[in-house]
Scaffold this motif. Structure first.
Motif, PDB file in Angstrom:
ATOM      1  N   GLN A 172       5.968   3.291  -9.166  1.00 29.71           N
ATOM      2  CA  GLN A 172       6.187   3.817 -10.494  1.00 29.71           C
ATOM      3  C   GLN A 172       4.796   4.256 -11.413  1.00 29.71           C
ATOM      4  OE1 GLN A 172       8.093  -0.070 -11.827  1.00 29.71           O
ATOM      5  NE2 GLN A 172      10.064   0.659 -11.242  1.00 29.71           N
ATOM      6  N   LEU A 173       4.090   3.299 -10.830  1.00 28.00           N
ATOM      7  CA  LEU A 173       2.587   3.537 -11.449  1.00 28.00           C
ATOM      8  C   LEU A 173       1.986   4.876 -10.937  1.00 28.00           C
ATOM      9  CD1 LEU A 173       0.832   0.023 -10.841  1.00 28.00           C
ATOM     10  CD2 LEU A 173       1.519   1.082 -13.023  1.00 28.00           C
TER      11      LEU A 173
ATOM     12  N   LEU B 200       6.342  -4.706  -4.156  1.00 26.95           N
ATOM     13  CA  LEU B 200       4.952  -3.989  -4.654  1.00 26.95           C
ATOM     14  C   LEU B 200       4.785  -2.671  -4.549  1.00 26.95           C
ATOM     15  CD1 LEU B 200       2.792  -6.850  -3.262  1.00 26.95           C
ATOM     16  CD2 LEU B 200       2.909  -6.333  -5.569  1.00 26.95           C
ATOM     17  N   SER B 201       5.766  -2.263  -3.309  1.00 27.30           N
ATOM     18  CA  SER B 201       5.738  -0.649  -3.113  1.00 27.30           C
ATOM     19  C   SER B 201       6.384  -0.061  -4.067  1.00 27.30           C
ATOM     20  CB  SER B 201       6.303  -0.399  -1.699  1.00 27.30           C
ATOM     21  OG  SER B 201       5.662  -1.089  -0.885  1.00 27.30           O
TER      22      SER B 201
ATOM     23  N   LYS C   6      -2.332  -2.062  -4.208  1.00 23.75           N
ATOM     24  CA  LYS C   6      -2.587  -1.857  -2.770  1.00 23.75           C
ATOM     25  C   LYS C   6      -3.120  -2.977  -2.053  1.00 23.75           C
ATOM     26  CE  LYS C   6      -3.097   3.106  -3.839  1.00 23.75           C
ATOM     27  NZ  LYS C   6      -4.115   4.245  -3.728  1.00 23.75           N
ATOM     28  N   ARG C   7      -4.004  -3.654  -2.725  1.00 23.70           N
ATOM     29  CA  ARG C   7      -4.785  -4.669  -2.001  1.00 23.70           C
ATOM     30  C   ARG C   7      -3.804  -5.883  -1.614  1.00 23.70           C
ATOM     31  NH1 ARG C   7      -6.614  -9.447  -3.928  1.00 23.70           N
ATOM     32  NH2 ARG C   7      -6.132  -8.822  -6.148  1.00 23.70           N
ATOM     33  N   LEU C   8      -2.675  -6.139  -2.695  1.00 27.36           N
ATOM     34  CA  LEU C   8      -1.836  -7.114  -2.284  1.00 27.36           C
ATOM     35  C   LEU C   8      -1.072  -6.734  -1.254  1.00 27.36           C
ATOM     36  CD1 LEU C   8      -0.804  -8.206  -6.119  1.00 27.36           C
ATOM     37  CD2 LEU C   8      -2.143  -9.500  -4.409  1.00 27.36           C
ATOM     38  N   ILE C   9      -0.597  -5.673  -1.080  1.00 25.04           N
ATOM     39  CA  ILE C   9       0.305  -5.160   0.072  1.00 25.04           C
ATOM     40  C   ILE C   9      -0.405  -5.526   1.238  1.00 25.04           C
ATOM     41  CG2 ILE C   9       1.328  -2.942   0.911  1.00 25.04           C
ATOM     42  CD1 ILE C   9       2.138  -2.128  -1.836  1.00 25.04           C
TER      43      ILE C   9
ATOM     44  N   VAL D  16      11.444  -5.152   6.012  1.00 23.87           N
ATOM     45  CA  VAL D  16      10.041  -5.226   5.358  1.00 23.87           C
ATOM     46  C   VAL D  16      10.412  -6.498   4.449  1.00 23.87           C
ATOM     47  CG1 VAL D  16       8.573  -4.293   3.573  1.00 23.87           C
ATOM     48  CG2 VAL D  16      10.046  -2.737   5.309  1.00 23.87           C
ATOM     49  N   HIS D  17       9.168  -7.023   4.378  1.00 24.83           N
ATOM     50  CA  HIS D  17       9.248  -8.397   3.390  1.00 24.83           C
ATOM     51  C   HIS D  17       9.463  -7.918   1.964  1.00 24.83           C
ATOM     52  CE1 HIS D  17       7.507 -11.860   1.352  1.00 24.83           C
ATOM     53  NE2 HIS D  17       7.522 -12.599   2.571  1.00 24.83           N
TER      54      HIS D  17
END
Length: 319
Positions: A254-255, A248-249, A206-209, A241-242
């Motif tokens: 998955q997590l 990452l999404s 989430k932080r990376l996104i 979207v990048h």
């Protein structure tokens, strides 16, 4: 903050040295028991091969069977010692990582969000390392308890008929029941640390996104507006979207699915705990002051049904 990061770097190096030395030390402790396990297993296999292929007399067969049982006992003792040493090793690593994480959480209170952003990745890494080491510790404990439970069951099976009096059987039943409750508790801890591991990974993603979405894109000057519009249509800068954010999404989904699966397993384990409490080994030990009743009361302190948060995560995939 710069000085603190240098301290963290030294602390990381010290931890790596600790792991290296501890690994060498515990490998030294493990080696004799590994050798004994290999020797005992090899001797047992040789005896079984001799019993199967050689033409032996009755007395020789009885002697070899006793010898095989002795080697089996030695191999099991070696396995128990290996498991105990493994538990002690992970206790040391978990203790060290827990201290490092606690110190970082205290340091975080002294800095603002912008200043702490430099150290945040290290704290996430420590949480991941601690969760992994704690998982290894709990799984090692689970192996020990499984072996202990199997040993009690074997004692019950090997108990001679003339010695199967009520007191001996009830004592073994109580021991088995206590080990089973401990095993359920360890399984709960395993699920707990698996969830902590997933939550830490989710927070990191989430932080990376957020960092990717907050990135500012600078463009070269363009005199003609039509050229810029054509460039937008070609590269898809406006709507697409990048790729990194999309990846990452996907990992985040998955997590979250795995976290829901863990919540389901935890609910099933609680139901099994209820079943274990409902099938106590002997009615004579259900009195208020007996050891068994105390164990039942201890087990009843565990949450037996999914909480609202558990159901929410399971249904919707996020908290």
């Amino acid at each position: 903050m710069v000085a603190l990061m240098e301290v963290y770097q030294e602390e990381d190096e010290a931890y790596q040295e600790l792991v290296t030395v501890a690994t060498m030390f515990f490998q030294y402790l493990l080696q004799p028991f590994r050798d004994m396990r290999e020797v005992a297993t090899s001797c047992k296999l040789d005896i079984l091969k001799s019993l199967d292929e050689d033409d032996l007399g009755p007395k020789r067969i009885v002697a070899l069977e006793k010898e095989a049982q002795e080697w089996t006992r030695r191999a099991e003792e070696a396995i128990v010692s290996i498991q105990d040493i493994t538990v002690n090793y992970f206790k040391e690593t978990v203790k060290a990582l827990a201290g490092m994480q606690k110190q970082m959480e205290q340091d975080e209170k002294r800095f603002g969000q912008a200043a702490w952003a430099t150290a945040a990745p290290r704290l996430e890494r420590l949480k991941l390392m601690l969760a992994r080491e704690a998982l290894q510790l709990m799984r090692a404990k689970e192996l020990c308890l499984n072996h202990k439970r199997a040993e009690i069951r074997r004692k019950m099976e090997d108990l001679p008929e003339q010695e199967k009096n009520i007191d001996v059987v009830d004592e073994l039943e109580i021991q088995y029941y206590e080990v089973q409750l401990e095993l359920y508790e360890v399984k709960f801890e395993i699920l707990k640390y698996e969830e902590i591991l997933l939550i830490t990974q989710l927070d990191s993603i989430k932080r990376l996104i957020k960092d990717k979405q907050d990135e500012v894109v600078y463009y070269d000057p363009c005199e003609n507006l039509e050229e810029l519009r054509v460039l937008d249509r070609v590269t898809g800068l406006q709507d697409d979207v990048h790729p990194e954010v999309r990846e990452l999404s996907r990992q985040r989904q998955q997590l979250e699915s795995r976290r829901g699966w863990i919540c389901t397993r935890r609910a099933r384990l609680r139901n099994r705990t209820v079943g274990a409490q409902g099938s106590s080994p002997s009615p004579r030990f259900q009195g208020g002051g007996s050891l068994l009743s105390r164990k039942v009361k201890e087990a009843s302190k565990i949450r037996l049904w999914p909480t609202h948060d558990d159901c929410f995560v399971f249904l919707y995939g996020y908290n």
